[in-house]
Design a protein around this motif. Structure first.
Motif, PDB file in Angstrom:
ATOM      1  N   VAL A  12       0.839  -1.207   0.000  1.00  0.00           N
ATOM      2  CA  VAL A  12       0.000   0.000   0.000  1.00  0.00           C
ATOM      3  C   VAL A  12       0.872   1.256   0.000  1.00  0.00           C
ATOM      4  O   VAL A  12       0.617   2.219  -0.741  1.00  0.00           O
ATOM      5  CB  VAL A  12      -0.948  -0.012   1.210  1.00  0.00           C
ATOM      6  CG1 VAL A  12      -1.681   1.318   1.330  1.00  0.00           C
ATOM      7  CG2 VAL A  12      -1.942  -1.164   1.090  1.00  0.00           C
ATOM      8  N   ILE A  13       1.906   1.270   0.840  1.00  0.00           N
ATOM      9  CA  ILE A  13       2.786   2.445   0.896  1.00  0.00           C
ATOM     10  C   ILE A  13       3.484   2.669  -0.441  1.00  0.00           C
ATOM     11  O   ILE A  13       3.594   3.802  -0.934  1.00  0.00           O
ATOM     12  CB  ILE A  13       3.816   2.269   2.031  1.00  0.00           C
ATOM     13  CG1 ILE A  13       3.109   2.303   3.391  1.00  0.00           C
ATOM     14  CG2 ILE A  13       4.878   3.353   1.959  1.00  0.00           C
ATOM     15  CD1 ILE A  13       4.025   1.971   4.564  1.00  0.00           C
ATOM     16  N   PHE A 294      -8.292  11.532  -6.122  1.00  0.00           N
ATOM     17  CA  PHE A 294      -7.159  10.922  -5.424  1.00  0.00           C
ATOM     18  C   PHE A 294      -7.655  10.003  -4.310  1.00  0.00           C
ATOM     19  O   PHE A 294      -7.186   8.874  -4.149  1.00  0.00           O
ATOM     20  CB  PHE A 294      -6.273  12.019  -4.853  1.00  0.00           C
ATOM     21  CG  PHE A 294      -5.190  11.494  -3.950  1.00  0.00           C
ATOM     22  CD1 PHE A 294      -4.052  10.911  -4.465  1.00  0.00           C
ATOM     23  CD2 PHE A 294      -5.328  11.579  -2.564  1.00  0.00           C
ATOM     24  CE1 PHE A 294      -3.060  10.418  -3.632  1.00  0.00           C
ATOM     25  CE2 PHE A 294      -4.346  11.089  -1.721  1.00  0.00           C
ATOM     26  CZ  PHE A 294      -3.203  10.515  -2.263  1.00  0.00           C
ATOM     27  N   ILE A 295      -8.612  10.473  -3.504  1.00  0.00           N
ATOM     28  CA  ILE A 295      -9.137   9.658  -2.398  1.00  0.00           C
ATOM     29  C   ILE A 295      -9.808   8.398  -2.929  1.00  0.00           C
ATOM     30  O   ILE A 295      -9.623   7.290  -2.400  1.00  0.00           O
ATOM     31  CB  ILE A 295     -10.119  10.493  -1.550  1.00  0.00           C
ATOM     32  CG1 ILE A 295      -9.356  11.644  -0.858  1.00  0.00           C
ATOM     33  CG2 ILE A 295     -10.826   9.619  -0.526  1.00  0.00           C
ATOM     34  CD1 ILE A 295     -10.257  12.623  -0.141  1.00  0.00           C
ATOM     35  N   ALA A 296     -10.618   8.553  -4.005  1.00  0.00           N
ATOM     36  CA  ALA A 296     -11.321   7.395  -4.561  1.00  0.00           C
ATOM     37  C   ALA A 296     -10.347   6.355  -5.099  1.00  0.00           C
ATOM     38  O   ALA A 296     -10.511   5.154  -4.872  1.00  0.00           O
ATOM     39  CB  ALA A 296     -12.267   7.853  -5.674  1.00  0.00           C
ATOM     40  N   ILE A 299      -8.553   4.603  -2.066  1.00  0.00           N
ATOM     41  CA  ILE A 299      -9.419   3.634  -1.386  1.00  0.00           C
ATOM     42  C   ILE A 299      -9.614   2.388  -2.230  1.00  0.00           C
ATOM     43  O   ILE A 299      -9.547   1.242  -1.742  1.00  0.00           O
ATOM     44  CB  ILE A 299     -10.771   4.286  -1.033  1.00  0.00           C
ATOM     45  CG1 ILE A 299     -10.570   5.389   0.019  1.00  0.00           C
ATOM     46  CG2 ILE A 299     -11.759   3.233  -0.537  1.00  0.00           C
ATOM     47  CD1 ILE A 299     -11.824   6.176   0.329  1.00  0.00           C
ATOM     48  N   ALA A 300      -9.868   2.600  -3.536  1.00  0.00           N
ATOM     49  CA  ALA A 300     -10.099   1.455  -4.418  1.00  0.00           C
ATOM     50  C   ALA A 300      -8.866   0.562  -4.497  1.00  0.00           C
ATOM     51  O   ALA A 300      -8.971  -0.675  -4.492  1.00  0.00           O
ATOM     52  CB  ALA A 300     -10.490   1.952  -5.814  1.00  0.00           C
ATOM     53  N   CYS A 301      -7.693   1.168  -4.551  1.00  0.00           N
ATOM     54  CA  CYS A 301      -6.474   0.371  -4.677  1.00  0.00           C
ATOM     55  C   CYS A 301      -6.154  -0.378  -3.377  1.00  0.00           C
ATOM     56  O   CYS A 301      -5.706  -1.529  -3.408  1.00  0.00           O
ATOM     57  CB  CYS A 301      -5.306   1.277  -5.068  1.00  0.00           C
ATOM     58  SG  CYS A 301      -5.439   1.906  -6.761  1.00  0.00           S
ATOM     59  N   GLY A 307      -8.050  -7.504  -1.063  1.00  0.00           N
ATOM     60  CA  GLY A 307      -8.757  -8.620  -1.693  1.00  0.00           C
ATOM     61  C   GLY A 307      -7.804  -9.627  -2.304  1.00  0.00           C
ATOM     62  O   GLY A 307      -8.018 -10.840  -2.211  1.00  0.00           O
ATOM     63  N   ILE A 308      -6.741  -9.130  -2.946  1.00  0.00           N
ATOM     64  CA  ILE A 308      -5.750 -10.042  -3.521  1.00  0.00           C
ATOM     65  C   ILE A 308      -5.118 -10.902  -2.429  1.00  0.00           C
ATOM     66  O   ILE A 308      -4.943 -12.119  -2.578  1.00  0.00           O
ATOM     67  CB  ILE A 308      -4.656  -9.232  -4.266  1.00  0.00           C
ATOM     68  CG1 ILE A 308      -5.203  -8.718  -5.580  1.00  0.00           C
ATOM     69  CG2 ILE A 308      -3.429 -10.086  -4.532  1.00  0.00           C
ATOM     70  CD1 ILE A 308      -4.214  -7.936  -6.385  1.00  0.00           C
ATOM     71  N   TYR A 309      -4.779 -10.266  -1.321  1.00  0.00           N
ATOM     72  CA  TYR A 309      -4.120 -11.008  -0.234  1.00  0.00           C
ATOM     73  C   TYR A 309      -5.030 -12.102   0.318  1.00  0.00           C
ATOM     74  O   TYR A 309      -4.591 -13.213   0.602  1.00  0.00           O
ATOM     75  CB  TYR A 309      -3.730 -10.030   0.869  1.00  0.00           C
ATOM     76  CG  TYR A 309      -3.048 -10.708   2.028  1.00  0.00           C
ATOM     77  CD1 TYR A 309      -1.693 -11.038   1.976  1.00  0.00           C
ATOM     78  CD2 TYR A 309      -3.769 -11.022   3.183  1.00  0.00           C
ATOM     79  CE1 TYR A 309      -1.085 -11.653   3.036  1.00  0.00           C
ATOM     80  CE2 TYR A 309      -3.158 -11.646   4.251  1.00  0.00           C
ATOM     81  CZ  TYR A 309      -1.815 -11.962   4.186  1.00  0.00           C
ATOM     82  OH  TYR A 309      -1.199 -12.584   5.230  1.00  0.00           O
ATOM     83  N   ARG A 310      -6.321 -11.786   0.484  1.00  0.00           N
ATOM     84  CA  ARG A 310      -7.233 -12.747   1.088  1.00  0.00           C
ATOM     85  C   ARG A 310      -7.594 -13.886   0.131  1.00  0.00           C
ATOM     86  O   ARG A 310      -7.886 -15.002   0.572  1.00  0.00           O
ATOM     87  CB  ARG A 310      -8.515 -12.040   1.539  1.00  0.00           C
ATOM     88  CG  ARG A 310      -8.309 -11.133   2.732  1.00  0.00           C
ATOM     89  CD  ARG A 310      -9.614 -10.484   3.139  1.00  0.00           C
ATOM     90  NE  ARG A 310      -9.470  -9.693   4.358  1.00  0.00           N
ATOM     91  CZ  ARG A 310     -10.448  -8.978   4.914  1.00  0.00           C
ATOM     92  NH1 ARG A 310     -11.645  -8.978   4.350  1.00  0.00           N
ATOM     93  NH2 ARG A 310     -10.233  -8.295   6.008  1.00  0.00           N
ATOM     94  N   LEU A 311      -7.601 -13.639  -1.171  1.00  0.00           N
ATOM     95  CA  LEU A 311      -8.105 -14.626  -2.121  1.00  0.00           C
ATOM     96  C   LEU A 311      -7.005 -15.326  -2.919  1.00  0.00           C
ATOM     97  O   LEU A 311      -7.305 -16.092  -3.818  1.00  0.00           O
ATOM     98  CB  LEU A 311      -9.084 -13.946  -3.099  1.00  0.00           C
ATOM     99  CG  LEU A 311     -10.313 -13.282  -2.470  1.00  0.00           C
ATOM    100  CD1 LEU A 311     -11.127 -12.574  -3.526  1.00  0.00           C
ATOM    101  CD2 LEU A 311     -11.165 -14.315  -1.747  1.00  0.00           C
TER     102      LEU A 311
END
Length: 582
Positions: A12-13, A294-296, A299-301, A307-311
């Protein structure tokens, strides 16, 4: 998911670190792009305004010179000073000539409403055709006063109250310099046409103009709420030259760009007001909108990476299991593609891989089986009974006729022919080898049908000789032409083989002028060929259908065979060979 997740945090960073500079660069690029586009739009508007006003001023100048050209006509002084000495006929001819010229000027220039020519010596005003008061009037005292004012004025365009029609006219006045205004010409401009012309230049919402001529005449489409403010700004906006100039002004608490231009000939001023909102709104990307974007995106990313990590585990497990199945020889395994899955593209690639593997296996296996079947059919057809018998009888006839050299050539050709079709180790050959084999067969058959059938073979393009093709794809087609299409031809039979060479593919055309196939049979054969491209299980794959299927399997649908009616009258077989797959 564990409470601490350094990998996800790092992702994320890293993403945000990359995203922020991109957004900042985007904001800067958008701002600079807006400035450049704004300048280009304003320059385009300025150029368009200059063109319109220049055309208007040039037209007014042309109207004036049309005025002068009539004044310089030789018959004008005669009407002015010798009219009383002329007969009615002579006077009428010259007056009609004058009125025709006045009408011609009005028809030539769309801005003209009417044209009048006055003679103080005869106290008459003659009008152009279509003038609502008739062909002529008397010069009244009021009209005399108007003419005196025109003569004293330095300008050529006048805005005045016509004492005859009692209307406000905008006219071009001219007299010859030597006549002391004994006669002259007045061309009345159409204010409606002027307004239509100016309004045709409007391209935006809230697009207004003011046209001022000789400080008396004003033409504008400003609404009443803006008219007073617009008129008050005229002294500020008027300019002495035609240099491009625009100012940002305020009208009724709204921002406008004011473009100001002078009309050199008519001594007028044209000012165009365009609302800044009309053409600059689409250029604005507010900071609030950028912040929201930028915020949208952030958040989406972040949600995407979580989601990638969990699935990630389940999709990878399913993919590994599918690879195990393939490893064990099961090529029918198929992973159901979940469009919402993050690894959907891997599933699709895996499924495509298994399909291609199946196609490759089918290509090699089916090709060999079809080739063996084709070679068996070929041997049976050629050796049993007619071709072999006919060839031997032909050799016997040549030997009896003491044609030893010809018999030797035929025997050699037969040896080459049978060596080619009985060489089972060759699944694929070069196009040159296949073509030479076909020519050998045609040579033998040509001797048999000598005098009945002509065989024409074009030269194989040099760059196509090395194309790899399945064995026995040309000779069986030529054989069918001899045995079915041309068998009943007693004379003038023709078999032709030609090529059309393209960058990506080669077309081989085999056609004859026989009458061995009806339209119904041709349609049936075309249908079977179409079906055989996708499957070999519908019917017995022999002859042309066998060739079609082998071409499709060999080239992965890039090569094919088609049949149609030849321009020669018989059957045309066209083989399309892909150069990229050979």
């Amino acid at each position: 998911m564990q409470n601490k997740n350094p990998l996800l945090k790092k992702i994320v960073i890293l993403f945000i670190s990359l995203l922020i500079p991109i957004l900042l660069i985007g904001m800067y690029t958008v701002r600079k792009g807006n400035e450049k586009l704004k300048h280009e739009i304003i320059s385009s508007i300025h150029t368009n305004n200059q063109t319109y006003i220049s055309q208007l001023d040039t037209t007014l100048r042309q109207i004036y010179f049309s005025n002068v050209s009539v004044l310089n006509q030789n018959f004008i002084p005669k009407l002015a000073y010798l009219s009383s000495f002329m007969s009615d006929y002579e006077r009428g001819v010259l007056i009609n000539l004058l009125r025709e010229q006045l009408s011609s000027i009005c028809n030539t220039h769309p801005f003209l409403e009417s044209a009048q020519f006055f003679f103080r010596t005869t106290n008459r005003i003659y009008n152009s055709n279509g003038y609502h008061l008739g062909s002529f009037q008397q010069i009244t005292e009021g009209y005399e006063n108007i003419l005196d004012e025109f003569q004293k004025s330095s300008g050529t365009i006048h805005y005045y109250t016509n004492p005859i029609t009692h209307q406000q006219d905008l006219s071009i006045f001219s007299t010859p310099s030597f006549s002391n205004s004994d006669y002259g010409m007045i061309l009345t401009l159409s204010q409606t046409e002027l307004q239509n012309y100016l309004e045709s230049n409007a391209a935006y919402l809230h697009d207004y103009y003011i046209l001022n001529i000789d400080h008396d005449f004003t033409l504008t489409n400003l609404p009443e709420s803006l008219y007073a403010e617009g008129q008050a700004l005229l002294p500020l906006l008027q300019t002495e030259d035609t240099l491009d100039t625009y100012k940002l002004i305020h009208l009724n608490d709204s921002h406008y760009y004011a473009f100001s231009y002078t009309l050199p000939y008519s001594k007028g001023t044209y000012i165009r007001f365009i609302s800044t909102q009309a053409f600059l709104n689409q250029l604005k990307l507010t900071p609030l909108l950028l912040n929201m974007l930028f915020i949208a995106v952030a958040i989406a990313c972040i949600a995407f990476f979580i989601g990638i990590y969990r699935l990630v585990h389940k999709p990878l497990r399913q993919l590994i299991d599918a690879f195990v199945e393939v490893e064990q020889g099961n090529f029918n395994v198929y992973i159901k593609e979940n469009k919402k899955s993050d690894l959907a593209y891997l599933y699709s690639a895996f499924n495509n891989m298994t399909i291609q593997l199946k196609q490759l296996i089918e290509r090699d296996y089916t090709q060999k089986m079809l080739l063996q079947k084709a070679e068996l059919k070929q041997l049976q057809a050629q050796i049993n009974p007619h071709f072999l018998y006919n060839s031997f009888f032909m050799l016997q006839r040549m030997i009896k006729m003491d044609l030893s050299e010809e018999a030797l050539e035929v025997a050699n050709a037969l040896g080459i022919y049978f060596r080619y079709i009985t060489k089972n180790s060759m699944d694929y050959v070069t196009l040159r080898e296949e073509y030479e084999h076909t020519k050998t067969y045609a040579y033998i058959q040509g001797l048999r049908f000598e005098g009945r059938i002509d065989v024409l073979f074009e030269d194989l393009p040099v760059d196509c000789e090395s194309i790899t093709v399945p064995k026995l794809i040309l000779q069986p087609i030529v054989e069918n032409a001899f045995n079915y299409g041309l068998n009943d031809k007693l004379e003038n039979g023709l078999l032709k083989v030609s090529f059309m060479n393209y960058a990506e593919y080669l077309k081989i055309t085999i056609e004859e002028n026989g009458e061995g196939i009806s339209d119904d049979k041709l349609f049936e054969l075309q249908s079977k060929l179409l079906i055989s491209k996708g499957s070999s299980s519908e019917f017995e794959m022999s002859g042309i259908l066998n060739i079609q299927r082998r071409l499709v399997v060999f080239s992965n649908n890039l090569s094919s065979l088609d049949v149609s009616r030849s321009d020669l009258g018989g059957l045309r077989v066209t083989i399309t060979l892909s150069k990229t797959y050979s």
